[in-house]
Design a protein around this motif. Structure first.
Motif, mmCIF file in Angstrom:
data_model
loop_
_atom_site.group_PDB
_atom_site.id
_atom_site.type_symbol
_atom_site.label_atom_id
_atom_site.label_comp_id
_atom_site.label_asym_id
_atom_site.label_seq_id
_atom_site.Cartn_x
_atom_site.Cartn_y
_atom_site.Cartn_z
ATOM 1 N N LEU A 128 -14.882 -30.689 10.333
ATOM 2 C CA LEU A 128 -14.551 -31.827 9.498
ATOM 3 C C LEU A 128 -14.017 -32.903 10.444
ATOM 4 N N LEU A 129 -14.791 -33.963 10.642
ATOM 5 C CA LEU A 129 -14.437 -35.041 11.567
ATOM 6 C C LEU A 129 -13.577 -36.048 10.819
ATOM 7 N N ASN A 130 -12.307 -36.055 11.138
ATOM 8 C CA ASN A 130 -11.296 -36.803 10.399
ATOM 9 C C ASN A 130 -11.107 -38.218 10.964
ATOM 10 N N THR A 131 -12.155 -39.006 10.956
ATOM 11 C CA THR A 131 -12.123 -40.362 11.494
ATOM 12 C C THR A 131 -11.088 -41.219 10.772
ATOM 13 N N ALA A 132 -10.237 -41.862 11.548
ATOM 14 C CA ALA A 132 -9.219 -42.790 11.022
ATOM 15 C C ALA A 132 -8.359 -42.141 9.929
ATOM 16 N N GLY A 133 -8.165 -40.827 10.030
ATOM 17 C CA GLY A 133 -7.344 -40.122 9.051
ATOM 18 C C GLY A 133 -7.965 -40.026 7.669
ATOM 19 N N PHE A 134 -9.285 -40.270 7.579
ATOM 20 C CA PHE A 134 -9.966 -40.313 6.291
ATOM 21 C C PHE A 134 -9.742 -39.042 5.466
ATOM 22 N N TYR A 135 -9.738 -37.889 6.134
ATOM 23 C CA TYR A 135 -9.619 -36.616 5.418
ATOM 24 C C TYR A 135 -8.225 -36.003 5.499
ATOM 25 N N ASP A 136 -7.202 -36.781 5.799
ATOM 26 C CA ASP A 136 -5.837 -36.235 5.857
ATOM 27 C C ASP A 136 -5.455 -35.539 4.556
ATOM 28 N N GLY A 137 -5.735 -36.164 3.422
ATOM 29 C CA GLY A 137 -5.392 -35.577 2.123
ATOM 30 C C GLY A 137 -6.156 -34.293 1.853
ATOM 31 N N LEU A 138 -7.440 -34.280 2.197
ATOM 32 C CA LEU A 138 -8.253 -33.080 1.997
ATOM 33 C C LEU A 138 -7.783 -31.953 2.916
ATOM 34 N N LYS A 139 -7.440 -32.303 4.145
ATOM 35 C CA LYS A 139 -6.916 -31.300 5.083
ATOM 36 C C LYS A 139 -5.635 -30.687 4.527
ATOM 37 N N GLN A 140 -4.764 -31.523 4.004
ATOM 38 C CA GLN A 140 -3.517 -31.037 3.413
ATOM 39 C C GLN A 140 -3.805 -30.102 2.229
ATOM 40 N N GLN A 141 -4.784 -30.470 1.403
ATOM 41 C CA GLN A 141 -5.141 -29.628 0.259
ATOM 42 C C GLN A 141 -5.693 -28.284 0.715
ATOM 43 N N PHE A 142 -6.570 -28.286 1.720
ATOM 44 C CA PHE A 142 -7.102 -27.033 2.250
ATOM 45 C C PHE A 142 -5.982 -26.162 2.818
ATOM 46 N N GLN A 143 -5.045 -26.787 3.522
ATOM 47 C CA GLN A 143 -3.922 -26.029 4.083
ATOM 48 C C GLN A 143 -3.086 -25.399 2.970
ATOM 49 N N ARG A 144 -2.900 -26.125 1.891
ATOM 50 C CA ARG A 144 -2.160 -25.576 0.753
ATOM 51 C C ARG A 144 -2.921 -24.405 0.130
ATOM 52 N N MET A 145 -4.241 -24.562 -0.043
ATOM 53 C CA MET A 145 -5.054 -23.461 -0.575
ATOM 54 C C MET A 145 -4.904 -22.216 0.293
ATOM 55 N N ASP A 146 -4.935 -22.418 1.597
ATOM 56 C CA ASP A 146 -4.808 -21.317 2.545
ATOM 57 C C ASP A 146 -3.425 -20.669 2.418
ATOM 58 N N LYS A 147 -2.392 -21.477 2.454
ATOM 59 C CA LYS A 147 -1.003 -20.988 2.407
ATOM 60 C C LYS A 147 -0.702 -20.243 1.106
ATOM 61 N N GLU A 148 -1.246 -20.727 0.000
ATOM 62 C CA GLU A 148 -0.928 -20.142 -1.298
ATOM 63 C C GLU A 148 -1.903 -19.045 -1.741
ATOM 64 N N GLY A 149 -2.812 -18.656 -0.848
ATOM 65 C CA GLY A 149 -3.662 -17.504 -1.119
ATOM 66 C C GLY A 149 -4.942 -17.766 -1.887
ATOM 67 N N PHE A 150 -5.382 -19.008 -1.950
ATOM 68 C CA PHE A 150 -6.614 -19.316 -2.665
ATOM 69 C C PHE A 150 -7.874 -19.083 -1.839
ATOM 70 N N LEU A 151 -7.698 -18.879 -0.540
ATOM 71 C CA LEU A 151 -8.849 -18.642 0.333
ATOM 72 C C LEU A 151 -8.834 -17.183 0.784
ATOM 73 N N PRO A 152 -9.934 -16.457 0.585
ATOM 74 C CA PRO A 152 -9.970 -15.041 0.972
ATOM 75 C C PRO A 152 -10.100 -14.838 2.485
ATOM 76 N N VAL A 153 -10.386 -15.908 3.213
ATOM 77 C CA VAL A 153 -10.439 -15.861 4.679
ATOM 78 C C VAL A 153 -9.569 -17.002 5.194
ATOM 79 N N PRO A 154 -9.054 -16.867 6.404
ATOM 80 C CA PRO A 154 -8.214 -17.939 6.940
ATOM 81 C C PRO A 154 -8.972 -19.270 7.041
ATOM 82 N N LEU A 155 -8.276 -20.345 6.768
ATOM 83 C CA LEU A 155 -8.878 -21.680 6.847
ATOM 84 C C LEU A 155 -9.500 -21.920 8.210
ATOM 85 N N THR A 156 -8.862 -21.434 9.268
ATOM 86 C CA THR A 156 -9.388 -21.634 10.624
ATOM 87 C C THR A 156 -10.732 -20.942 10.833
#
Length: 179
Positions: A128-156
């Motif tokens: 995910l190429l985060n040009t000019a911070g375009f995907y900062d919000g989406l990155k934060q959402q993915f990190q939250r999904m990962d932290k709270e157990g919504f992803l069955p595999v690590p986000l990385t």
């Protein structure tokens, strides 16, 4: 390496076109092939021009209702019946995926690619190429999904977040064993 790039066909300003052009040049100079939506408009055109000008190949996958916007000088141009078939063809023709700035279509493509990877239906590296911070919000959402157990595999394991084209291509080449 065949690098699929999902991105906007909109006309955008320099904060998005300049980094897109720079990334495209890296793809072309690296001897890679761009696999993209095939459009001759907006940011899609900027990236295709950059890859072509730097000596790379172009493989476009357009869709019937947009075929009039397809780039005529692509090395290969495929026409899908609909958007679902287009996404499948783009994934099939690629070795790696980069998600650049875009609207709802790009977001749809990104989430489908990540969902397929999550379920083991492909193992291709995704950036995910985060040009000019375009995907900062989406990155934060993915990190939250990962932290709270919504992803069955690590986000990385699903996606690599790159702040620029150099980091994006370095990750892809490392993942593919290209030096």
């Amino acid at each position: 390496m065949n690098i699929c790039v999902f991105l906007s066909a909109a006309e955008l300003d320099e904060r998005y076109t300049r980094p897109a052009r720079e990334f495209a040049e890296l793809i072309g100079k690296g001897g890679h092939t761009l696999v993209w939506g095939g459009s001759e408009a907006g940011l899609m055109k900027v990236v295709a021009d950059g890859v072509k000008d730097a000596g790379g190949r172009l493989v476009g996958v357009s869709v019937e209702f947009l075929h009039t916007l397809a780039r005529e000088d692509a090395d290969e141009m495929l026409i899908a019946r609909d958007l679902a078939e287009r996404k499948a063809m783009l994934l099939e023709r690629s070795d790696a995926i980069v998600i650049m700035v875009g609207g709802t279509g790009t977001l749809d493509e990104a989430t489908e690619i990540l969902e397929l990877k999550k379920h083991g239906l492909h193992t291709k590296p995704v950036v995910l190429l985060n040009t000019a911070g375009f995907y900062d919000g989406l990155k934060q959402q993915f990190q939250r999904m990962d932290k709270e157990g919504f992803l069955p595999v690590p986000l990385t394991d699903l996606v690599f977040f790159a702040e620029d084209g150099v980091a994006a291509l370095a990750y892809l080449e490392e993942s593919a064993g290209v030096r």
